[in-house]
Design a protein around this motif. Sequence first.
Motif, PDB file in Angstrom:
ATOM      1  N   UNK A 362       0.799  -1.231   0.000  1.00  0.00           N
ATOM      2  CA  UNK A 362       0.000   0.000   0.000  1.00  0.00           C
ATOM      3  C   UNK A 362       0.832   1.281   0.000  1.00  0.00           C
ATOM      4  N   UNK A 415      -4.239   8.828   0.575  1.00  0.00           N
ATOM      5  CA  UNK A 415      -5.525   8.238   0.946  1.00  0.00           C
ATOM      6  C   UNK A 415      -5.542   7.788   2.402  1.00  0.00           C
ATOM      7  N   UNK A 416      -6.744   7.689   2.963  1.00  0.00           N
ATOM      8  CA  UNK A 416      -6.861   7.214   4.341  1.00  0.00           C
ATOM      9  C   UNK A 416      -7.033   5.701   4.321  1.00  0.00           C
ATOM     10  N   UNK A 417      -6.274   5.028   5.174  1.00  0.00           N
ATOM     11  CA  UNK A 417      -6.320   3.566   5.205  1.00  0.00           C
ATOM     12  C   UNK A 417      -7.048   3.047   6.441  1.00  0.00           C
ATOM     13  N   UNK A 419     -10.083   2.781   7.366  1.00  0.00           N
ATOM     14  CA  UNK A 419     -11.322   2.005   7.318  1.00  0.00           C
ATOM     15  C   UNK A 419     -11.107   0.543   6.941  1.00  0.00           C
ATOM     16  N   UNK A 420     -10.081   0.277   6.155  1.00  0.00           N
ATOM     17  CA  UNK A 420      -9.921  -1.099   5.659  1.00  0.00           C
ATOM     18  C   UNK A 420      -8.775  -1.850   6.333  1.00  0.00           C
ATOM     19  N   UNK A 421      -7.978  -1.143   7.101  1.00  0.00           N
ATOM     20  CA  UNK A 421      -6.834  -1.790   7.750  1.00  0.00           C
ATOM     21  C   UNK A 421      -7.058  -1.819   9.258  1.00  0.00           C
ATOM     22  N   UNK A 422      -6.691  -2.921   9.869  1.00  0.00           N
ATOM     23  CA  UNK A 422      -6.977  -3.110  11.295  1.00  0.00           C
ATOM     24  C   UNK A 422      -5.982  -2.324  12.152  1.00  0.00           C
ATOM     25  N   UNK A 423      -6.334  -2.169  13.421  1.00  0.00           N
ATOM     26  CA  UNK A 423      -5.427  -1.517  14.366  1.00  0.00           C
ATOM     27  C   UNK A 423      -4.072  -2.212  14.371  1.00  0.00           C
ATOM     28  N   UNK A 424      -4.103  -3.536  14.358  1.00  0.00           N
ATOM     29  CA  UNK A 424      -2.852  -4.305  14.353  1.00  0.00           C
ATOM     30  C   UNK A 424      -2.016  -3.950  13.135  1.00  0.00           C
ATOM     31  N   UNK A 425      -2.685  -3.880  11.982  1.00  0.00           N
ATOM     32  CA  UNK A 425      -1.946  -3.599  10.747  1.00  0.00           C
ATOM     33  C   UNK A 425      -1.391  -2.181  10.751  1.00  0.00           C
TER      34      UNK A 425
END
Lengths: 460, 158, 726
Positions: A362, A415-417, A419-425
């Motif tokens: 990404x 872009x903002x990530x 919404x689709x990426x977890x806290x862990x990620x």
Amino acid sequence: MSSLRQWYVGLSDTMRSVVIALAVIVAVVVASGLWMVTGPGPMAFAGGGRVALADYKGADPTGVPASLKNASLVERGQWLAKAADCTVCHTAKGGTDYAGGFAFTLPFGTIYSPNITPDKDTGIGNWTDAQFLNAVHKGIDDEGQHLYPAMPYASYTYMTDADVLAIKAYLFSLKPVHNEVPDDKLAFPFNQRWLMGIWNVFFAADTRFRPDTAQSAAWNRGAYLAEALAHCGECHTPRNLAYALNNRRKFAGETNAGWRAYNITSDRATGIGAWSDDALFQYLSTGHALGHGTAAGPMGEAVDQSFSLMPPDDIRALIAYLRSIPPVRSNLPATLAPVAPASHRQGVSIADARGKQIYEGACASCHSWTGVSPILPYATLTGARAVNDPHGINVAQAVIAGVHRASPQGEVVMPSFGDAYSDTEIAAVANYVTARFGAKASQLSAADVAALRKQVAQPQ
Amino acid sequence: MTTTLRINGEEKTFDAPPDMPLLWVLRDILGMTGTKFGCGIAQCGACTVHIDGKPVRSCLLPAGAVGNRAVTTIEGVGATDAGARIQKAWLDLEVIQCGYCQSGQIMSAAALIASTPHPDDSDIDAAMAGNICRCGTYVRIREAIKRAAGEREEAKNG
Amino acid sequence: MGKMEKIRPSRRGVLTGGLAGGFLFAFHLPVYAVNEPNEPPDSTQGKFAPNAFIRIDHQGKTTLVMPQVEMGQGVYTSIPMIIAEELDADFSTVAFEHAPANEKLYANPMLGVQATGNSNSIRAWWKPLRTAGATARAMLVAAAAQQWKVDPAGCTASNSVVTHTATGRKLGYGALVDAASKVVPPKNVPLKDPKDFVLIGKPLKRLDTPNKTDGKVVYGIDAMLPGMKFATIAASPVKGGKVAHADQGAAMKVPGVEKVIVLDDMVAVVGAHFWAAKKGLDALAVTWDDGANAKVDTAMVWEELRAASRKTGLVAKARGDAEKALGDGEKVELAYEMPFLAHATMEPMNCTVQLKPQSCEIWLGTQIMARVQSTAAQLTGLPLENVIVHNHLLGGGFGRRLEPDMALKAIRVAQHLNGEPVKVVWTREEDIRHDVYRPVYRDVIQASLKDGRIKGWKYRVSGSSVVARWLPPAFTGNHDIDFDTVDSAIDTPYDLPDFRVEVVRCEPPGVTTGFWRGVGPNNNVFAIECFMDELAKKAGQDPVRFRLAHLHGSPRHEAVLKLVAEKSNWGSPLPPRVGRGVSVQPSFASYIATVVEAEVDHNGEVALRRVNCVVDTGIAVNPDTIEAQLQGGLIFGLTAALYGEVTLKNGRVQQSNFNDYRMLRIDQTPPIAVHVMKSGEPPGGIGETGVTAGPPALRNAIFAATGIPLRRLPIDREVLAGRKPA
Ligand code: FES
Ligand code: FES
């Protein structure tokens, strides 16, 4: 002290607010005594020689830039409102400018900025000049209620009456917007506005800007812009337990609303002492300076909405003032990381392989393996304070919320990530980015990222 | 603003705003439609071209920022050794489905084997993860890159 | 194997073409009523053109007209293989061309309309195209025999050459063009015995891929015409919303912007190139009147759907006495929920139009040539024959290009120009936010378990009917039951004597639903295969063994399941937090079993380790394409299982681009081994099957690894991390 800090960090939000609550009350009572003796004002560092504006012989450091001196009251008010950055806080996400409703998520509750359009029911349409001056200078609204210091009246108090009333004239020239903002949601005792009265006595002097005869005209203009209008200290100056600005460490950096405002003292290692005038000029007027990264979050807004509209002379005046701030060393790495290796195989990495995996999918297209963007200078990570900050929170915030900046070449967007990426990620990629492109890897956890999300979230 | 770029070895002169991304100069002004638009935010890789041999997302790269560096597109990559080998491997292993992402996949893969003659899986991940394929040709892309790099194709039913 | 075989027009054949099924029943059209070889052929100057599909010129060059469109599934190779097989044409010289819009000539025999979808290109055209090829071959042989004055029976044909066996005389097809054209097409020509196939069954190279490696291929988005304008659009962000106000000033100031078009429900900016149009659109300050759907959000949609799923539905299929049998043994009832999904074809929606007073020319890639033509004719008021549609290779279809909206919107833009061609390209954001979405579904299954066997079985599907909108006769013609939504629920391979399938139609507010690769079987197979695993666990049995015990009625399913278990080392020990999951499916007349191996870490992050898939699709026309389609389909399905969800807030779709509508990437993709079984049965469908196969197998792998029974998609990593209840 650090163990105390760990104990504090370990607490739940509610526990924390209780602690803060007690701490504040105790602090307010105890600390204030000493404070009146020792608490330095924002410009105290410069020493004596300060006189009332009326007695100042030099060029008037207040008001609008020379180019606007003959502009209409409303036009001057518009420039001043921008310079004071009113829009950012008084506009809800996606809402109409100045119609209020922007939420400040604090450890002890949520408060909403009021509607300052001239709407008679929900705005300030009925306010008199005196009432408006009271609010801006003293933090007291039309009903005599105390405002919370999220409204930076402790800084605005340095504005001249003329400038405040010009802003009012501008606001009253706007289309009234009927917008009822939600009630604040604060836990006891913070919902006791009268407490702010005590707080103000100690921490919010009701006083106007006093030029310093020992300093240059540029310095005085810079001081007025920085202290009275741009209120830099509200974000960049650490706060004490009583939530007041600790000017002993003026501009040494602080964390607010989930973003880190960095050290802008003249410290060469951890401040901006080593920045060239050109770099500072570029950064303040465009939000980007090669080798120093790109302003994002609140500073990005400050540049887009405020600094970018200031004439070169005012930017130079600001720089002259910043240069005079005593150096304070902060707990940031003293040396910034150099350009990272071109191969993904070399360079610093972290244990959690997920960080690199997300980066390669990404991020690498724009930021490359070196950190120097092959696409846009704005996207270069190398040298940016955010990636050289072991807290890593500004990196995480940029990943969550993205970056939306107006540049002279048009809009610049990351872009903002979130919404689709977890806290862990997000924690993993922030830790990877600070490790690879910064001086020291951050150690963010999923829980840290969850907390950051809360702080910037705008409740509906 | 009039700009001249060296694209696939030819000088091309055109008139475009300096902030106009190279992608749209290629597609809409020069009519070189092999380079694809997929997202416009550097998340899919469909628009990948080479700038001095390095893979770059042309959807965000201002044409005005290219200067005199050499631009190679899918129309020209076959003239390079790496590009030709990748194109052949792509056909030998029948990688392609709808094909829309494949200009970008091939550009990224060609740049990879040019810089890393014998890429392993981690090199392939690092170079190719920025290229999305909605048809899901990833398994064969990985095989084909290894084939092009002169590696043995692994038995398919591993 | 009984029920599985009757493809013409078998229940399965018709039902998997659910819409078709209804449509055909409704009008009592026999399957294959269309495409008789003696239909008048089109553009055939000086060529042998015995039917709508075959053109041979004097040089012997054979051009085949493709009745189905190529969107990556390889049909531009498999269809030529089928025709050339019976035509005995030299495959190395065969060329193809897109069919023109023509319902009469090119309607899909299973769908009854000129459309490509439902994974039925091969199933639907298998017989008619072989017939077309064999008939043409017979005519060429007859022509040669006439010239030689010999008995056609003494002649053979291969590689586009007729040979008189006795004398060894030869004539190439090119030399026979004129004579063959005069031959009356024979009826009921015998077809080859599959054992004599020389092309079918071979992994032949695709005909469409070489131009896809060097940028020469032309997709709809690549159409270039002299004097062409470029435009991009923004439609109302809320379904049914209108433009309240649009301030054109700033947009017109953008260099390169030539025109701003403000329509009631959308705006368009036309410029010298897409970049100008896009910057113009960004600068165009539009305020929308959101209308009736202004308050729609996803929670509201789910409330309505869950309420609907408690009602009794129309009975789509019943046998035995489900109610009674449910009383026998331990009763289990579980519900499975599927989110809205966008298609996100790699080629964003686009269409180029040149509208003149008397004609409308359209360039795009579409799955529905004829419908684009007819809806364009309606919109423009032009006679059908004045609307010319140029089809292209598709940069992905997945069901999105079964809609004509991109063409109609482009025409509405062109209506405000003066006859110049205009290419309308959507931004990715517009593409994701103005899709027709895979419906939300809620599948509730009740079953009773006794001594490790399933007794009663009651299955209720609740959701939108895409068929009702897309092909109304197929819906009404089937008593208001959308066969697509219950497709694999009816068609389950398991032995379920007392069985009942109901469907409750529930249309979500503020959203248009559409076909999405895998269609109905996606939700049915997911629910059934998750449920089977949960039943197996209750019965204390191994998931594979439990399934095998209920598969005696479907030997082909039994076979693929046994083989996939073997290929995946089913039962062999695995590291902690790693699990294997299996799924079996009947969809699209293909028999597929899949095993996914996945690892779930303590943060709930899922890593795919490997996938094994075994398919019996009958005669595998091109085994290499079948492998590729399954690999791709599995990735498409696994992407949706891991990340796919479209949500709404204030009537607006919240996702916008690949940063928030996430795709699986190569570095997350595991090895995927596909095993294609040999079979002499008629071919099944393939293009969508992998999509259906992936999600249940992954979910069951997670179930095995963690014991957490996920019952919603996409996979919720917060649940797997134990931060949220399942
Ligand atoms: S179009 Fe450039 S990366 Fe997607
Ligand atoms: S081949 Fe279709 S998107 Fe990659």
